[in-house]
Design an enzyme around this catalytic site. Structure first.
Site, PDB file in Angstrom:
ATOM      1  N   PHE A 135       0.863  -1.180   0.000  1.00  9.53           N
ATOM      2  CA  PHE A 135       0.000   0.000   0.000  1.00  9.53           C
ATOM      3  C   PHE A 135       0.898   1.228   0.000  1.00  9.53           C
ATOM      4  O   PHE A 135       1.701   1.425   0.920  1.00  9.53           O
ATOM      5  CB  PHE A 135      -0.909   0.047   1.229  1.00  9.53           C
ATOM      6  CG  PHE A 135      -1.782   1.280   1.270  1.00  9.53           C
ATOM      7  CD1 PHE A 135      -3.014   1.287   0.639  1.00  9.53           C
ATOM      8  CD2 PHE A 135      -1.358   2.428   1.910  1.00  9.53           C
ATOM      9  CE1 PHE A 135      -3.816   2.429   0.653  1.00  9.53           C
ATOM     10  CE2 PHE A 135      -2.149   3.575   1.928  1.00  9.53           C
ATOM     11  CZ  PHE A 135      -3.380   3.565   1.298  1.00  9.53           C
ATOM     12  N   ASP A 222       9.574   2.652   1.446  1.00  9.76           N
ATOM     13  CA  ASP A 222       8.427   3.384   1.984  1.00  9.76           C
ATOM     14  C   ASP A 222       8.392   3.158   3.495  1.00  9.76           C
ATOM     15  O   ASP A 222       7.951   2.111   3.974  1.00  9.76           O
ATOM     16  CB  ASP A 222       7.153   2.865   1.315  1.00  9.76           C
ATOM     17  CG  ASP A 222       5.880   3.509   1.858  1.00  9.76           C
ATOM     18  OD1 ASP A 222       5.927   4.140   2.931  1.00  9.76           O
ATOM     19  OD2 ASP A 222       4.824   3.343   1.217  1.00  9.76           O
ATOM     20  N   LYS A 251       3.566  10.341   8.563  1.00 11.87           N
ATOM     21  CA  LYS A 251       2.942   9.891   9.800  1.00 11.87           C
ATOM     22  C   LYS A 251       3.623  10.413  11.061  1.00 11.87           C
ATOM     23  O   LYS A 251       3.413  11.542  11.459  1.00 11.87           O
ATOM     24  CB  LYS A 251       2.817   8.365   9.804  1.00 11.87           C
ATOM     25  CG  LYS A 251       1.734   7.864   8.829  1.00 11.87           C
ATOM     26  CD  LYS A 251       1.397   6.422   9.038  1.00 11.87           C
ATOM     27  CE  LYS A 251       0.320   5.935   8.077  1.00 11.87           C
ATOM     28  NZ  LYS A 251      -1.017   6.493   8.336  1.00 11.87           N
TER      29      LYS A 251
END
Length: 400
Positions: A135, A222, A251
């Site tokens: 994702f 990532d 985040k």
């Protein structure tokens, strides 16, 4: 509660399946809703609230910054950008940084760097290798790199230029890329957060690093969910002893203030030049102060070591409490990035957790309970998570 939630519904797009709770304030790892009910936060804003809620040092720093400058423009130098970039470069052993606001933006930039890297070498149709369960975001480009059909379907043709292979299978990677002159990069999450908390093995990451070196490809990592100390190192790939060419962050980087970043190593550091990329909000003074202070507080409070210590403790406690329970598959993850897999879809547990246990968590990949609390979590609070979650899981698996 319903009277307080319903007024927002006519004017907000229905892009989220809301849990019927409206949160109002927080302190540490606890939050309270508008009715005063208390919850233990084992989700941390989906791995965002690194320092928990209302951390006194962070709040004071952000207040100080807000009295000076919140936003200017990237037409001008922003001193905080160099401060935060230097901190990230030092901890990653990489070269330079581009700042944005979200993980999606960071991965868009990583994809653009990879494609331009190839085009600059004369590759007209660059291809990036991605993995099953991945994702990377919900824009057209990052959605094209994402594996989940629920994210991809319904938007027409996706972007070409991605080759998907099984995770942790180096032979499959070699076979899929053999003789393909258009490969420019391999892009992976060290731990696939949205894909079900699946970790990439250290030996596999080392093999990919060596393959990228041999083929002159970029190795793109990532770290949006697994980075910023969540696994006990600054970045999860560091457990494998490697350094990528491109790394995306977001985040937890700003402890709740929107901050995204792309960190580049020597091979990728000069790919983007003036006019090739940009952002309005990325790198503004408030966001940079949030990132600088987050790193400083993490070091002052030893939160990397705490993530390892409390994460190991919590995983062991969950394993012990759930061992032998019919329908329980396993606990996996690293540090305070933990997944509890069950043998059937368990999305309903999110609402039941709020209503019955006063516990915030999420479910990802349909069957995996995701626990990504603030990195300030203590062992006593980990015990509370176990005490609240385990009876809920056992009741659910028993069909109650």
């Amino acid at each position: 509660m319903q009277d307080l939630v319903k007024p927002s519904e006519p004017h907000v797009m229905t892009t989220y399946g809301r849990v019927p709770v409206a949160l109002e304030r927080g302190q540490g790892v606890r939050v309270w809703d508008v009715n005063g009910k208390e919850y233990l936060d084992a989700l941390g804003g989906i791995a965002v609230n690194t320092l928990g809620h209302n951390h006194s040092k962070l709040v004071a720093a952000l207040h100080d910054q807000m009295t000076k400058l919140i936003h200017t423009s990237n037409y001008y130098y922003v001193p905080g950008q160099e401060k935060l970039a230097a901190l990230l470069v030092e901890r990653s052993q990489m070269t330079n940084v581009f700042f944005c606001s979200t993980g999606l933006e960071a991965n868009e930039a990583a994809i653009k760097i990879s494609r331009k890297y190839g085009v600059d070498k004369g590759i007209e149709k660059p291809v990036i290798v991605v993995f099953d369960h991945a994702f990377h975001g919900r824009s057209i480009a990052t959605m094209s790199a994402t594996a989940n059909p629920k994210v991809r379907n319904g938007f027409g043709p996706l972007l070409d230029g991605f080759l998907r292979v099984p995770a942790n299978d180096f032979v499959a990677l070699q076979e899929a890329t053999e003789g393909n002159p258009n490969i420019v990069a391999v892009m992976m999450e060290p731990i696939q957060g949205e894909g079900g908390l699946h970790p990439m093995r250290a030996d596999f990451m080392k093999q990919v690093r060596a393959l990228c070196d041999a083929k002159d490809w970029l190795f793109v990592v990532d770290e949006i969910q697994a980075g910023m100390g969540r696994t006990g190192k600054w970045f999860a790939h560091q457990w494998a002893g490697i350094v990528p060419d491109v790394m995306s962050l977001a985040k937890g980087l700003g402890s709740g203030v929107p901050v995204g970043a792309v960190v580049a190593g020597p091979k990728a550091a000069k790919v983007l030049q003036p006019g090739n990329h940009g952002t309005t909000f990325g790198g503004n003074p408030l966001a940079m102060r949030a990132g600088v202070e987050t790193i400083a507080i993490m070091e002052e409070e030893g939160l990397l070591a705490n993530a390892t210590k409390v994460g190991d403790y919590l995983q062991a406690a969950l394993n012990q409490a759930l061992a032998g329970t019919p329908g329980f598959v396993e606990v996996r993850g690293q540090g305070l990035m933990i997944g509890v897999e069950l043998n059937k879809p368990c999305g309903e547990l999110i609402t039941r957790g709020v209503q019955e246990a006063g516990l915030l968590f999420s479910v990802t990949a349909d069957t995996v309970i995701r626990i990504v609390p603030p990195l300030i979590l203590t062992e006593a609070e980990a015990d509370e998570i176990v005490a609240k979650l385990v009876p809920l899981v056992k009741s659910f698996l028993a069909g109650q």
